[in-house]
Scaffold this active site. Structure first.
Site, short mmCIF file in Angstrom:
data_model
loop_
_atom_site.label_atom_id
_atom_site.label_comp_id
_atom_site.label_asym_id
_atom_site.label_seq_id
_atom_site.Cartn_x
_atom_site.Cartn_y
_atom_site.Cartn_z
N TYR A 1 0.83 -1.20 0.00
CA TYR A 1 0.00 0.00 0.00
C TYR A 1 0.87 1.25 0.00
O TYR A 1 0.56 2.23 -0.69
CB TYR A 1 -0.93 0.02 1.23
CG TYR A 1 -1.95 1.13 1.13
CD1 TYR A 1 -3.17 0.92 0.49
CD2 TYR A 1 -1.66 2.41 1.60
CE1 TYR A 1 -4.09 1.93 0.35
CE2 TYR A 1 -2.58 3.44 1.47
CZ TYR A 1 -3.79 3.20 0.84
OH TYR A 1 -4.69 4.21 0.70
N PHE B 1 -7.60 21.98 -24.24
CA PHE B 1 -7.88 20.56 -24.34
C PHE B 1 -9.11 20.29 -23.46
O PHE B 1 -9.28 20.93 -22.42
CB PHE B 1 -6.70 19.68 -23.92
CG PHE B 1 -7.00 18.23 -24.11
CD1 PHE B 1 -7.03 17.68 -25.38
CD2 PHE B 1 -7.35 17.42 -23.04
CE1 PHE B 1 -7.38 16.35 -25.58
CE2 PHE B 1 -7.70 16.09 -23.23
CZ PHE B 1 -7.71 15.55 -24.51
N THR B 2 -9.94 19.33 -23.86
CA THR B 2 -11.25 19.13 -23.23
C THR B 2 -11.16 19.02 -21.70
O THR B 2 -11.74 19.84 -20.98
CB THR B 2 -11.91 17.87 -23.80
OG1 THR B 2 -10.98 16.79 -23.70
CG2 THR B 2 -12.30 18.06 -25.26
N ASP C 1 1.67 20.68 -20.24
CA ASP C 1 0.88 19.48 -20.55
C ASP C 1 1.78 18.63 -21.44
O ASP C 1 1.83 18.81 -22.65
CB ASP C 1 -0.42 19.87 -21.26
CG ASP C 1 -1.29 18.65 -21.56
OD1 ASP C 1 -0.77 17.52 -21.51
OD2 ASP C 1 -2.48 18.82 -21.86
N LYS D 1 -0.33 8.14 -23.41
CA LYS D 1 0.08 8.53 -24.77
C LYS D 1 1.56 8.19 -24.95
O LYS D 1 1.92 7.04 -25.08
CB LYS D 1 -0.20 10.01 -24.99
CG LYS D 1 -1.66 10.45 -25.20
CD LYS D 1 -2.61 10.16 -24.11
CE LYS D 1 -3.99 10.74 -24.26
NZ LYS D 1 -4.27 11.97 -23.60
N ARG E 1 -13.61 15.86 -33.68
CA ARG E 1 -12.99 16.96 -32.96
C ARG E 1 -13.50 18.23 -33.61
O ARG E 1 -12.87 18.79 -34.49
CB ARG E 1 -11.45 16.88 -33.01
CG ARG E 1 -10.85 15.96 -31.95
CD ARG E 1 -11.16 16.43 -30.55
NE ARG E 1 -10.61 15.62 -29.48
CZ ARG E 1 -11.29 15.23 -28.41
NH1 ARG E 1 -12.57 15.50 -28.30
NH2 ARG E 1 -10.72 14.57 -27.44
N PHE F 1 -19.19 14.99 -25.89
CA PHE F 1 -18.81 14.15 -27.03
C PHE F 1 -18.70 12.68 -26.68
O PHE F 1 -18.85 11.81 -27.53
CB PHE F 1 -17.48 14.65 -27.64
CG PHE F 1 -16.34 14.71 -26.66
CD1 PHE F 1 -16.16 15.82 -25.86
CD2 PHE F 1 -15.45 13.66 -26.54
CE1 PHE F 1 -15.13 15.88 -24.94
CE2 PHE F 1 -14.40 13.70 -25.64
CZ PHE F 1 -14.24 14.82 -24.83
C1 LIG Z 1 -5.26 12.79 -23.08
C2 LIG Z 1 -4.89 14.17 -22.78
C3 LIG Z 1 -5.13 14.73 -21.52
C4 LIG Z 1 -5.89 14.00 -20.42
O1 LIG Z 1 -5.31 12.83 -20.04
P1 LIG Z 1 -6.17 11.52 -19.63
O2 LIG Z 1 -5.11 10.51 -19.34
O3 LIG Z 1 -7.05 11.16 -20.78
O4 LIG Z 1 -6.95 11.87 -18.42
C5 LIG Z 1 -4.69 16.02 -21.29
N1 LIG Z 1 -4.09 16.73 -22.25
C6 LIG Z 1 -3.86 16.24 -23.49
C7 LIG Z 1 -3.18 17.07 -24.51
C8 LIG Z 1 -4.26 14.95 -23.80
O5 LIG Z 1 -4.05 14.48 -25.02
#
Ligand SMILES: *Cc1c(COP(=O)(O)O)cnc(C)c1O
Length: 459
Positions: free
Chosen positions: A74, A126-127, A217, A260, A384, A451
């Site tokens: 843990y 970004f969303t 980011d 990613k 998008r 979306f």
């Molecule tokens: C995917 C993404 C996020 C958010 O990350 P999650 O792992 O999906 O929560 C933030 N910024 C960018 C540019 C992304 O592509």
């Protein structure tokens, strides 16, 4: 003759996942049942899944071996310390807070740094990032260069910040209203477009003068570094590892979706150089994610991430990764199909407003195009455009973005060159019958990030 340099994969295939093949009738039924939203399709009904490059990568044998070395204690798991070391050595950030994925990190940093009425400038929204800024009481402001909103502009660094826009915001609101500037590498919503080191350095100088932080980011920082190496004067001979480090060194902290670049199926982190902010984040993560040495992840997930981070900055890996995307994009360009150029790092973005000019934006041209791509050959893409942009929280009206795109996102190390050919052929078929395609109306709309779950019907 132009000399050729192949992007072929620096790996061989050890295991395969068999796919279900479907008929046109089955696909028509499946997309109708999904409310014409590709997010609501069952994955087993999809042949080539280009919904996202998020969490869809194939892990290496070394990562899988790492999964077996999960220390599921843990507190104080060995894998946490391995991850901390990988983050420090690769990116240079001093302090690490693991989170279950990128938005977990966004939630923490937004809650800690943003006060009600604050302004957060960024190189395009970004969303999830913008939503967390808004939920914390802030307002996002776009400071990306105008070229980023023009799908035909061939600017090599469409992720760059327009310094005049940023300066104007600082003048208008005062530095004390701007807790940080959010800088994305590469810019997802602009089509995977990079920011240059030169531009980032200028952003650093400007923000430093006003005592404003830069939060990075860094979801696709290795892909951004590859473009810098290929396009920016003075970087040809620098390694991806070194360029990645140079980018991170110009910022104060970062949110990472390791799903990613970092080649894992789940995971993320918040990385910081500032002890005070770290202290607060380490405290807050316990409330929302889990203890600060696992942040919502299993030990094995952290181990796979630590290894994936190191694999992601390998020159041969990143060349093959971006090379495959460019291979697909070039086929579409050669066929005369309007896509966002230059070709981005993680996918090819079809310009739906040009492909379906007869469909008005409030009938969702990109959503419609994505549905037709699925029906044609079982290829799952993502909208998008106006659906992703959501509604303005003040007026309640649709936000009409300049870009109305369909994203063909390429998972890392998953599909072959033959798959890329199948995708290109399907896009061409749909393109050739574009005049017969009709728009859609939204029949169900969720409150947040609509979306993902919205439903549609053909008009
Ligand atoms: C995917 C993404 C996020 C958010 O990350 P999650 O792992 O999906 O929560 C933030 N910024 C960018 C540019 C992304 O592509």
């Amino acid at each position: 003759m132009k000399s050729r340099s192949s992007w072929a994969e620096p790996y061989k295939i050890k295991m395969v996942e068999l796919l279900k093949m479907t008929t046109l009738q089955q696909r028509k039924k499946a997309i109708a049942a999904a409310g014409y939203n590709t997010f609501l399709l069952k994955s087993e009904d999809v042949y080539i899944d280009l919904l996202t490059d998020s969490g869809t990568s194939a892990m290496s044998d070394i990562q899988w071996a790492g999964m077996m070395r999960g220390d599921e204690a843990y507190a104080g798991s060995r894998n946490y310390y391995n991850l901390e070391k990988a983050v420090k050595e690769t990116y240079g950030y001093a302090y690490l807070v693991p989170t279950h994925q990128g938005r977990g990190a966004e939630h923490l940093i937004s809650t800690i740094l943003i006060k009600k009425g604050d302004i957060i400038p960024g190189n395009m929204y970004f969303t999830t990032t913008r939503l967390h800024q808004e939920l914390a009481g802030g307002q996002f402001r776009d400071i990306i260069i105008d070229e980023a909103h023009d799908p035909a502009s061939l600017h090599p660094f469409k992720g760059n910040v327009d310094l005049e826009k940023l300066e104007k915001l600082i003048r208008q609101h005062g530095a004390e209203k701007i807790p940080y500037v959010c800088i994305a590498t590469t810019v997802n919503m602009a089509g995977g477009q990079p920011i240059s080191i030169d531009n980032l350095r200028q952003v650093r100088e400007l923000t430093a003068r006003h005592g404003i932080r830069i939060i990075h980011d860094m979801t696709r920082v290795a892909e951004n570094a590859y473009f810098i190496q290929q396009r920016e004067p003075g970087y040809k001979r620098k390694s991806i590892a070194r360029i990645v480090r140079e980018i991170c060194d110009l910022t104060d902290g970062a949110t990472m979706s390791a799903k990613k670049d970092a080649l894992v199926n789940i995971g993320g982190f918040l990385a910081l150089n500032d002890w005070d902010v770290f202290e607060e984040a380490r405290n807050l993560v316990v409330v929302y994610e889990g203890l600060h040495t696992y942040g919502g992840l299993a030990g094995r997930d952290m181990e796979a991430m630590a290894i994936g981070i190191r694999e992601s900055i390998d020159q041969n890996h990143i060349h093959a990764r971006v090379g495959q995307v460019e291979y697909l994009g070039q086929q579409l360009i050669d066929a005369g199909i309007p896509i966002v150029q230059p070709i981005g790092s993680h996918g090819v973005f079809l310009d739906a407003s040009q492909i379906l000019p007869h469909i008005p934006q409030d009938q969702f041209p990109a959503q419609t195009l994505a549905a037709h791509l699925y029906m044609d050959a079982g290829i799952r893409a993502m909208e998008r455009g106006v659906v992703s942009a959501g509604r303005d929280p003040k007026t309640g009206k649709h936000r009409y973005p300049k870009l109305e795109l369909v994203r063909l996102t390429i998972p890392r190390r998953v599909y072959t060159q033959a798959h890329m050919d199948v995708i290109a052929e399907s896009v061409m078929r749909v393109y050739n019958r574009r005049s017969q395609i009709k728009g859609m109306k939204m029949v169900y709309e969720p409150t947040y990030l609509r979306f993902f779950q919205a439903r549609f019907e053909p008009v």
